[in-house]
Design a protein around this motif. Structure first.
Motif, PDB file in Angstrom:
ATOM      1  N   LYS A 112       0.564  -0.830  -0.093  1.00  0.00           N
ATOM      2  CA  LYS A 112      -0.128   0.040  -0.390  1.00  0.00           C
ATOM      3  C   LYS A 112       0.960   1.238   0.125  1.00  0.00           C
ATOM      4  N   PHE A 113       1.966   1.426   1.108  1.00  0.00           N
ATOM      5  CA  PHE A 113       3.036   2.219   0.956  1.00  0.00           C
ATOM      6  C   PHE A 113       4.351   1.600  -0.023  1.00  0.00           C
ATOM      7  N   LEU A 114       5.018   2.898  -0.184  1.00  0.00           N
ATOM      8  CA  LEU A 114       6.703   2.612  -1.124  1.00  0.00           C
ATOM      9  C   LEU A 114       7.645   4.553  -0.291  1.00  0.00           C
ATOM     10  N   PHE A 115       7.938   4.425   0.734  1.00  0.00           N
ATOM     11  CA  PHE A 115       8.959   5.469   1.430  1.00  0.00           C
ATOM     12  C   PHE A 115      10.055   5.513   0.537  1.00  0.00           C
ATOM     13  N   PHE A 116      10.808   6.421  -0.430  1.00  0.00           N
ATOM     14  CA  PHE A 116      11.855   6.756  -0.778  1.00  0.00           C
ATOM     15  C   PHE A 116      12.552   7.801   0.624  1.00  0.00           C
ATOM     16  N   SER A 117      14.017   7.771   0.226  1.00  0.00           N
ATOM     17  CA  SER A 117      15.094   7.615   0.810  1.00  0.00           C
ATOM     18  C   SER A 117      15.090   9.042  -0.590  1.00  0.00           C
TER      19      SER A 117
END
Length: 301
Positions: free
Chosen positions: A231-236
């Motif tokens: 549901k979520f994808l997090f980039f740094s």
């Protein structure tokens, strides 16, 4: 105190303290700890004294007291008998963060582990995460951005913290009701310290997170999404040179996967202009724990 004018609305106080407005309202309703004034529109306005009291209570909660225990201490007038100690607690966490930074910059692994042990013995996991490791992250990022330290320093710090966070990262049970998430550095990014800390935050919330670490090929991200179905994808993203490529990839991913929510954090995102932040606001969860929680809640269902 009764004549002091209220000047902070509940949103401002929530951001200052890093807790949800609903929590503040519940504390007020249940314990009558502060009585914010109301403006003509009926909105709460908090005074400096209110904020001081709430900060003290939050400090006690971070030390391991329940909110009811903290209120009991407040009613016993410990707020006024402990102002110096309150400052010392804040100073101590800052001192620990600075000492840890110094040991990492000297590549002193034994001392770094000793200081991390001290932090976990003195404070809750959340406090270590935000007030010590979070402060450390900001300092390392600023030094690196200004060319004061090398990428070797950043990699060493990440290695130390990765090993410690890894020990507790998988110890938290995930909530099967919550959707899955993926955490990975943006295109061209190899600096994963902030991503590690954010992943720990997600795991503390019960999310099952597939942590990928440093940047991978764009086509591989698509393959992982097809398998995991998050549901979520997090980039740094820490380097300004990579920020627009990360944003464009995020736009392509959202276009390809209609139910996917992409969030981006890091120094490069913080350096965007206010106009740019407004343009890409759907991808920016914010920089505080309260803002992260709000963004996730808004995109959860």
């Amino acid at each position: 105190m009764s004549n002091e004018e209220g000047k902070y609305n509940i949103k401002a106080v929530s951001r200052m303290l890093g807790i949800q407005p609903g929590t503040l309202r519940a504390w007020e309703r249940r314990y009558q700890i502060v009585a914010p004034k109301r403006n003509e529109s009926g909105h709460r306005l908090y005074t400096e004294e209110h904020v001081r009291i709430l900060k003290w209570l939050l400090m006690k909660v971070n030390q391991g007291f329940s909110i009811s225990q903290a209120v009991s201490l407040l009613e016993n007038n410990e707020l006024n008998t402990e102002p110096i100690q309150m400052e010392k607690e804040g100073d101590r966490s800052s001192i620990l963060a600075n000492e840890l930074l110094a040991s990492l910059l000297q590549f002193d692994e034994p001392k770094a582990h000793d200081l991390i042990n001290q932090a976990f013995s003195l404070y809750t996991i959340d406090k270590v995460l935000v007030d010590i490791l979070g402060l450390l992250l900001v300092n390392i990022g600023t030094l690196w951005e200004n060319g004061k330290i090398t990428s070797a320093h950043e990699h060493f710090a990440s290695s130390i913290l990765r090993s410690r966070i890894g020990m507790i990262l998988h110890s938290f049970p995930h909530n099967s009701v919550l959707p899955k998430a993926i955490a990975v550095c943006g295109p061209g990014e190899a600096h994963e310290l902030g991503l590690l800390i954010f992943t720990l935050f997600l795991r503390r919330k019960g999310f099952e997170v597939v942590y990928l670490g440093t940047s991978i090929a764009d086509e591989d991200i698509y393959k992982v999404i097809d398998i995991v179905k998050p549901k979520f994808l997090f980039f740094s993203c820490t380097m300004k040179a990579n920020v627009y490529e990360t944003l464009k990839l995020s736009e392509r991913l959202v276009e390809s996967y209609g139910t996917l929510n992409v969030g981006i954090g890091g120094f490069a995102i913080d350096s965007l202009t206010e106009e740019e932040k407004k343009k890409y606001k759907e991808f920016i969860p914010g920089s505080s724990k309260g803002e992260w929680e709000k963004w996730i809640k808004e995109n959860l269902y």
